[in-house]
Design an enzyme around this catalytic site. Structure first.
Site, PDB file in Angstrom:
ATOM      1  N   SER A 118       0.864  -1.011   0.016  1.00 35.16           N
ATOM      2  CA  SER A 118       0.015  -0.057   0.100  1.00 35.16           C
ATOM      3  C   SER A 118       1.059   1.128   0.017  1.00 35.16           C
ATOM      4  O   SER A 118       1.724   1.391  -0.845  1.00 35.16           O
ATOM      5  CB  SER A 118      -1.006   0.045   1.249  1.00 35.16           C
ATOM      6  OG  SER A 118      -2.258   0.919   1.164  1.00 35.16           O
TER       7      SER A 118
ATOM      8  N   GLU B  86      -9.365  -4.681  -3.947  1.00 32.54           N
ATOM      9  CA  GLU B  86      -8.920  -3.752  -3.147  1.00 32.54           C
ATOM     10  C   GLU B  86      -9.844  -3.041  -2.250  1.00 32.54           C
ATOM     11  O   GLU B  86      -9.762  -2.688  -1.150  1.00 32.54           O
ATOM     12  CB  GLU B  86      -7.854  -2.981  -3.922  1.00 32.54           C
ATOM     13  CG  GLU B  86      -6.712  -3.702  -4.518  1.00 32.54           C
ATOM     14  CD  GLU B  86      -5.513  -3.919  -3.896  1.00 32.54           C
ATOM     15  OE1 GLU B  86      -5.588  -3.594  -2.546  1.00 32.54           O
ATOM     16  OE2 GLU B  86      -4.371  -4.521  -4.351  1.00 32.54           O
TER      17      GLU B  86
ATOM     18  N   HIS C 231      -8.029  -5.375   0.055  1.00 36.89           N
ATOM     19  CA  HIS C 231      -6.774  -4.714   0.515  1.00 36.89           C
ATOM     20  C   HIS C 231      -6.228  -5.281   1.787  1.00 36.89           C
ATOM     21  O   HIS C 231      -6.901  -5.404   2.728  1.00 36.89           O
ATOM     22  CB  HIS C 231      -6.921  -3.304   0.555  1.00 36.89           C
ATOM     23  CG  HIS C 231      -5.770  -2.474   0.537  1.00 36.89           C
ATOM     24  ND1 HIS C 231      -4.768  -2.353  -0.567  1.00 36.89           N
ATOM     25  CD2 HIS C 231      -5.602  -1.540   1.553  1.00 36.89           C
ATOM     26  CE1 HIS C 231      -3.891  -1.436   0.019  1.00 36.89           C
ATOM     27  NE2 HIS C 231      -4.288  -0.998   0.981  1.00 36.89           N
TER      28      HIS C 231
END
Length: 533
Positions: free
Chosen positions: A208, A330, A429
């Site tokens: 990320s 995600e 995610h």
């Protein structure tokens, strides 16, 4: 030089001073090792500086404080929390896991945690490097760095009251977070051989926001020769990153929320007040249908001269080995459990699509997303859109650009959905993290793992964990437990699908690639600005 005066601890003599670590389940561990001077007082918002060293023996057997950040004792319904006390500005430390502090010169894996630029810690239990040290004969380093207001405020406008400390001199610079990470990499270069690592064989990995950091580091002029390989897990390369002038409006809003007018006044505040003002900035900068990012890296032309997504297709960094991937859903991480988004209407989502594709194409694009997910609600279309814009399509563009220039890149998509929260999260995610680290016992607090079948979970973790180890060691993620994983190219577009059955597929994300095409703006499109799609 390392000494082992006892079975439960190891002493290493560094240029900065003597350090005593511990032995945990056969792995030698050094915790809270300072790599930079504490960024406190006059050094708040200043570039990281070398640590002055210490006298005597510094005990390195307990984690140090994490960077100041928002904290809720009750945790959150996805990760269960992403940073826990103690917090302190004096946080520029790193943790090291190694099979032995000897002269074996093992490959090194440096981990940069994510957290939306506002949360996280290299000391989180889930980021323990023990499995990599044990299973891969690697030296693993996790890094704490400044985040939120302390890491991402930028005071670049000299002569403006925002950028003055009262004497007319600019008080800081952009991207303190990046200066921290640069200092950490130089520390690794200078010291890691004393911990059994090879300073010439360093892989930097991040997830990320940490993957954005990883790309920025790979292309930075100060890291040339320091990084051999990078692993980019779910980088939000679709984020548009501002220049200092544009970011100034956000900094001005933050100062207003903090109740001050100058950086000197801001420096006088205690860090909890800074965190409180940052929470206010979430509300000021939020936009419907966009991932909230109150703080961002700044393209200042000094510490960061281009969007990090562009660094791995230009100059010396083009020769760095790259693995990049994303999760199938995600955006579900931030939106699927939000009742407001669950109630989104077709009209709202179509208007959001128009931001990217224009009003004329928006209905057509909505229909394409519906076809790709039969029975999709408007909220599902919105989440797939955000996933594509922010993560999947920019990652594909980087893979395409690397392939076109003949530099190898391995691409993957993590597809295993979690049954947690009635399956609403899907393959969200962050879900790949415990699989990469293969340490589910360290993620017991995380609600998003509830209900996973142990046999499927553990088999996929073994496949992914070993692929990461192989890539760190050789630059190629293939191993005996995987189907053949070829580098991504513009003909086959091989992408590894990590699911209950691991499969190498051609053009796995082709529908998204074709939908967005090559004409839309994006950080890795040739000749475009630094903004997001």
């Amino acid at each position: 030089m390392a000494h082992s005066p006892g079975r439960d601890h190891v002493v290493v003599d560094l240029p900065a001073g003597r350090l005593r670590g511990g032995v945990e389940d056969g792995v030698t561990v050094f915790r809270a090792v300072p790599y930079a001077a504490p960024p406190v007082g006059d050094l708040r918002w200043r570039p990281a500086r070398p640590h002055p060293g210490w006298t005597g023996t510094r005990v390195a057997t307990a984690d140090g404080p994490s960077a100041p950040q928002p904290y809720r004792e009750e945790g959150d319904p996805v990760l269960g929390g992403h940073g826990s006390p103690p917090f302190d500005e004096d946080c520029l430390t790193l943790n090291i896991w190694t099979p032995a502090a000897d002269d074996a010169r093992r490959p090194v894996l440096v981990w940069i945690h994510g957290g939306g630029f506002v949360s996280g810690s290299g000391s989180l239990p889930g980021y323990s490097g023990a499995t990599f040290a044990q299973d891969g004969d690697l030296v693993f380093v996790s890094v704490n760095y400044r985040i939120g207001a302390l890491g991402y405020l930028s005071f670049e406008a000299e002569g403006d009251v925002i950028g003055e400390g009262g004497d007319g001199e600019a008080e800081g610079g952009a991207n303190p977070w990046l200066t921290d990470q640069l200092r950490a990499l130089h520390w690794v270069r200078e010291n890691i051989a004393l911990f059994g690592g090879d300073p010439d064989l360093v892989t930097v990995a991040g997830q990320s926001g940490g993957a954005v950091s990883t790309a920025a580091l790979a292309g930075h002029p100060e890291t040339q020769g320091l990084i051999k390989r990078v692993i980019l897990q779910s980088p939000p390369f679709g984020l548009g990153l501002p220049a200092p002038e544009a970011y100034g409006e956000r900094v001005a809003a933050y100062l207003e929320l903090a109740g001050v007018k100058t950086v000197a006044e801001l420096r006088a505040l205690d860090w909890p007040e800074l965190i409180g003002a940052g929470l206010g900035l979430f509300a000021r900068t939020a936009r419907w249908g966009y991932w909230p990012t109150p703080f961002l890296p700044v393209i200042d032309g000094v510490t960061l001269d281009r969007h990090p997504a562009r660094t791995l297709t230009h100059g010396a960094a083009a020769g760095v080995d790259v693995m990049i991937g994303w999760t199938r859903e995600e955006a579900n991480f931030g939106f699927a459990l939000d009742e407001g988004y669950a109630a989104a209407t077709r009209e709202q989502v179509t208007a959001r699509i128009a931001d990217t594709f224009g009003a004329d194409r928006a209905p057509e694009v909505y229909a394409e997303y519906e076809r790709a997910r039969p029975g999709a609600r408007p909220a599902d279309v919105l989440m797939d859109l955000i996933t594509d814009e922010l993560f999947r399509v920019p990652a594909l563009r980087l893979a395409e650009a690397r392939a076109e220039t003949g530099h190898p890149v391995w691409a993957y998509q993590f597809d295993l959905p979690t049954p947690a929260h009635e399956g609403r999260l899907g393959a969200a995610h962050c879900l790949e993290l415990p699989f990469v680290f293969a340490n589910f016992d360290q993620w017991a607090h995380a609600p998003f793992l509830a209900g996973l079948t142990p046999a499927v979970r553990d088999g996929l973790a073994t496949a992914m964990h070993r692929a990461w180890i192989a890539f760190v060691r050789t630059g190629d993620p293939n191993h005996a437990g995987l189907p053949q994983w070829d580098p991504y190219d513009t003909r086959e577009r091989t992408t590894m699908r990590f699911d209950s059955v691991v499969t190498a597929l051609g053009d796995l994300a082709g529908a998204s690639r074709v939908l967005y095409g090559d004409g839309l703006p994006g950080p890795v499109s040739a000749g475009t600005a630094e903004g997001a799609p």
